[in-house]
Design a protein around this motif. Structure first.
Motif, short mmCIF file in Angstrom:
data_model
loop_
_atom_site.label_atom_id
_atom_site.label_comp_id
_atom_site.label_asym_id
_atom_site.label_seq_id
_atom_site.Cartn_x
_atom_site.Cartn_y
_atom_site.Cartn_z
N LEU A 1 0.80 -1.22 0.00
CA LEU A 1 0.00 0.00 0.00
C LEU A 1 0.83 1.28 0.00
CD1 LEU A 1 -2.78 -1.01 2.54
CD2 LEU A 1 -2.95 -0.90 0.04
N ALA A 2 2.02 1.23 0.58
CA ALA A 2 2.84 2.43 0.71
C ALA A 2 3.79 2.59 -0.47
CB ALA A 2 3.64 2.36 2.01
N ASP A 3 4.09 3.83 -0.79
CA ASP A 3 5.08 4.11 -1.83
C ASP A 3 6.49 3.88 -1.31
OD1 ASP A 3 3.34 5.13 -4.00
OD2 ASP A 3 2.82 6.58 -2.43
N ALA A 4 6.66 4.08 -0.01
CA ALA A 4 7.95 3.84 0.63
C ALA A 4 7.67 3.55 2.10
CB ALA A 4 8.86 5.06 0.49
N TRP A 5 8.54 2.75 2.71
CA TRP A 5 8.40 2.47 4.13
C TRP A 5 9.74 1.99 4.65
CZ3 TRP A 5 8.86 -2.34 6.61
CH2 TRP A 5 9.02 -3.44 5.77
N GLY A 6 9.90 2.00 5.96
CA GLY A 6 11.16 1.54 6.52
C GLY A 6 11.08 1.36 8.02
N ILE A 7 12.12 0.73 8.55
CA ILE A 7 12.23 0.47 9.98
C ILE A 7 13.59 0.99 10.41
CG2 ILE A 7 12.31 -1.28 11.79
CD1 ILE A 7 10.73 -3.12 9.87
N ASP A 8 13.59 1.84 11.42
CA ASP A 8 14.82 2.37 11.98
C ASP A 8 14.84 2.02 13.47
OD1 ASP A 8 15.59 3.73 9.54
OD2 ASP A 8 14.03 5.20 10.01
N GLY A 9 16.03 1.86 14.02
CA GLY A 9 16.15 1.59 15.44
C GLY A 9 16.65 0.19 15.71
N ASP A 10 16.49 -0.23 16.96
CA ASP A 10 17.01 -1.52 17.39
C ASP A 10 16.22 -2.00 18.59
OD1 ASP A 10 17.94 -0.03 19.58
OD2 ASP A 10 19.93 0.20 18.71
N ALA A 11 16.80 -2.90 19.36
CA ALA A 11 16.10 -3.49 20.50
C ALA A 11 15.72 -2.47 21.57
CB ALA A 11 16.95 -4.60 21.11
N SER A 12 16.35 -1.30 21.56
CA SER A 12 16.02 -0.29 22.57
C SER A 12 14.88 0.63 22.13
CB SER A 12 17.26 0.54 22.92
OG SER A 12 17.69 1.26 21.79
N GLY A 13 14.47 0.56 20.90
CA GLY A 13 13.36 1.36 20.41
C GLY A 13 13.37 1.38 18.89
N ARG A 14 12.18 1.34 18.30
CA ARG A 14 12.06 1.28 16.85
C ARG A 14 11.11 2.35 16.36
NH1 ARG A 14 11.51 -3.61 17.80
NH2 ARG A 14 13.50 -4.62 17.62
N VAL A 15 11.37 2.83 15.16
CA VAL A 15 10.48 3.74 14.45
C VAL A 15 10.18 3.08 13.11
CG1 VAL A 15 10.26 6.01 13.38
CG2 VAL A 15 11.50 5.78 15.54
N VAL A 16 8.90 2.85 12.86
CA VAL A 16 8.48 2.26 11.59
C VAL A 16 7.64 3.32 10.89
CG1 VAL A 16 7.36 0.32 10.45
CG2 VAL A 16 8.42 0.00 12.69
N TRP A 17 7.96 3.60 9.65
CA TRP A 17 7.30 4.68 8.93
C TRP A 17 6.83 4.20 7.56
CZ3 TRP A 17 9.34 5.91 4.23
CH2 TRP A 17 10.65 5.47 3.99
N ALA A 18 5.84 4.91 7.06
CA ALA A 18 5.33 4.61 5.71
C ALA A 18 4.84 5.92 5.09
CB ALA A 18 4.18 3.62 5.78
N ARG A 19 5.03 6.02 3.79
CA ARG A 19 4.57 7.19 3.03
C ARG A 19 3.65 6.73 1.91
NH1 ARG A 19 9.14 9.23 0.64
NH2 ARG A 19 8.54 8.23 -1.28
N LEU A 20 2.48 7.36 1.82
CA LEU A 20 1.52 7.07 0.76
C LEU A 20 1.32 8.35 -0.04
CD1 LEU A 20 0.65 5.35 3.46
CD2 LEU A 20 -1.18 4.64 1.94
N THR A 21 1.45 8.23 -1.35
CA THR A 21 1.38 9.40 -2.23
C THR A 21 0.15 9.31 -3.11
OG1 THR A 21 3.79 9.47 -2.24
CG2 THR A 21 2.66 10.70 -3.98
N TRP A 22 -0.40 10.47 -3.43
CA TRP A 22 -1.51 10.52 -4.38
C TRP A 22 -1.22 11.51 -5.47
CZ3 TRP A 22 -1.85 12.36 0.58
CH2 TRP A 22 -2.06 13.72 0.74
#
Length: 127
Positions: free
Chosen positions: A106-127
């Motif tokens: 569904l997303a045009d781009a997405w990713g996972i940053d971080g490690d066992a101490s904390g994670r940030v998961v992001w996604a971008r949807l474009t129209w």
């Protein structure tokens, strides 16, 4: 003199790390995305990311944070969790493990940053 771009206005919410809070996060972000052309897909993505935070991180004993931001042509969703041990599912996973595949579809781009101490998961949807 070049002026910096104005700061983006968005939504941020902090939720207890419980399964019932995924729906609450979705409702809150749905209000923010009310006029967004990709709101339906964005809410599916948000549900997957928030569910992963609750099921697969230390957030289930704590909290997770949701950010949503709209610009002229895209929606960006971010879920921050408390980290922990996590292994991405393999392609042949049969018992669950499809959430990030849905995000990728569904997303045009997405990713996972971080490690066992904390994670940030992001996604971008474009129209």
């Amino acid at each position: 003199m070049t002026r910096p771009a104005p700061a983006a206005v968005g939504y941020t919410g902090v939720f207890p790390g419980r399964a019932d809070q995924v729906g609450r996060a979705r409702r809150e972000v749905a209000r923010y995305l009310a006029d967004c052309p990709v709101a339906s897909d964005a809410l599916i993505v948000l549900s997957e990311l928030a569910t992963n935070a609750v099921l697969h991180s230390r957030s289930k004993q704590d909290f997770f944070t949701v950010h949503a931001e709209l610009t002229d042509c895209h929606a960006r969703l971010v879920v921050e969790d408390a980290g922990g041990t996590w292994e991405p599912p393999g392609p042949a996973e049969t018992d669950g493990g499809r959430g990030l595949q849905i995000v990728a579809a569904l997303a045009d781009a997405w990713g996972i940053d971080g490690d066992a101490s904390g994670r940030v998961v992001w996604a971008r949807l474009t129209w």
